[in-house]
Design a protein around this motif. Structure first.
Motif, PDB file in Angstrom:
ATOM      1  N   ILE A  56      21.252  22.273  31.898  1.00 53.65           N
ATOM      2  CA  ILE A  56      21.770  20.936  32.192  1.00 53.65           C
ATOM      3  C   ILE A  56      23.298  20.953  32.183  1.00 53.65           C
ATOM      4  O   ILE A  56      23.940  20.381  33.070  1.00 53.65           O
ATOM      5  N   THR A  57      23.884  21.624  31.217  1.00 54.36           N
ATOM      6  CA  THR A  57      25.341  21.724  31.142  1.00 54.36           C
ATOM      7  C   THR A  57      25.897  22.401  32.382  1.00 54.36           C
ATOM      8  O   THR A  57      26.884  21.936  32.970  1.00 54.36           O
ATOM      9  N   GLN A  58      25.273  23.498  32.792  1.00 59.55           N
ATOM     10  CA  GLN A  58      25.781  24.229  33.948  1.00 59.55           C
ATOM     11  C   GLN A  58      25.636  23.432  35.242  1.00 59.55           C
ATOM     12  O   GLN A  58      26.516  23.477  36.098  1.00 59.55           O
ATOM     13  N   LEU A  59      24.547  22.691  35.378  1.00 59.97           N
ATOM     14  CA  LEU A  59      24.372  21.864  36.573  1.00 59.97           C
ATOM     15  C   LEU A  59      25.421  20.760  36.649  1.00 59.97           C
ATOM     16  O   LEU A  59      25.967  20.488  37.720  1.00 59.97           O
ATOM     17  N   LEU A  63      28.380  20.144  39.398  1.00 61.23           N
ATOM     18  CA  LEU A  63      28.577  18.842  40.018  1.00 61.23           C
ATOM     19  C   LEU A  63      30.034  18.425  39.901  1.00 61.23           C
ATOM     20  O   LEU A  63      30.619  17.901  40.850  1.00 61.23           O
ATOM     21  N   GLY A  64      30.635  18.673  38.742  1.00 63.09           N
ATOM     22  CA  GLY A  64      32.040  18.328  38.536  1.00 63.09           C
ATOM     23  C   GLY A  64      32.976  19.122  39.430  1.00 63.09           C
ATOM     24  O   GLY A  64      33.999  18.602  39.883  1.00 63.09           O
ATOM     25  N   GLY A  73      31.026  10.410  34.585  1.00 67.81           N
ATOM     26  CA  GLY A  73      29.629   9.984  34.513  1.00 67.81           C
ATOM     27  C   GLY A  73      28.691  11.136  34.217  1.00 67.81           C
ATOM     28  O   GLY A  73      27.726  10.979  33.455  1.00 67.81           O
ATOM     29  N   ALA A  74      28.968  12.296  34.786  1.00 67.15           N
ATOM     30  CA  ALA A  74      28.113  13.459  34.550  1.00 67.15           C
ATOM     31  C   ALA A  74      28.209  13.924  33.107  1.00 67.15           C
ATOM     32  O   ALA A  74      27.196  14.260  32.481  1.00 67.15           O
TER      33      ALA A  74
END
Length: 137
Positions: A56-59, A63-64, A73-74
């Motif tokens: 989840i952190t890597q996704l 995205l960032g 928001g992410a």
């Protein structure tokens, strides 16, 4: 050593997944010797949850990089999702007889603490300015 932010995040991803896998194996061995088979399965369950948190952190990091407008928001969503996963793990493992709750939580928390440290170290060692001001005062 990474020279830009994208390679630093890729480096952090590899290190974080390796740490999560190592913590899962060490937790499973320790859990087995301390609490028997329930400790083994508890540590494996905690390791799987920890690996999910790393992914989840890597996704959200990717995205960032691709959409800088959504970073705040992410990051907030990632934090809330991780807290919900942790609370759900506490609630679910309390009533499951074949999982040792302490093994789940110890493995999960160890993974979270060590991967946050590895990500911070990877960003620190990069040769790129990660925060810059919009104006010179």
């Amino acid at each position: 050593m990474p020279h830009n932010l994208e390679s630093a995040l890729g480096y952090a991803q590899k290190i974080s997944l390796a740490i999560a896998g190592l913590c899962t194996v060490c937790g499973a061995v320790t859990g087995y010797f301390v609490a028997g088979e329930t400790g083994l399965w508890g540590a494996i369950a905690g390791g799987v949850l920890g690996i999910v948190m790393v992914v989840i952190t890597q996704l959200t990091n990717k995205l960032g990089l691709n959409h800088p407008d959504y970073v705040a928001g992410a990051v907030l969503g990632r934090f809330l999702l991780k807290i919900m996963i942790l609370m759900l793990a506490i609630y679910v493992t309390k009533n499951v007889g074949w999982l040792n709750q302490k093994a789940v939580l110890c493995t999960l928390l160890l993974i979270v603490v060590l991967t946050v440290g590895s990500e911070a170290l990877a960003i620190h060692k990069t040769k790129v300015i990660t925060v810059e001001s919009g104006q010179n005062y």
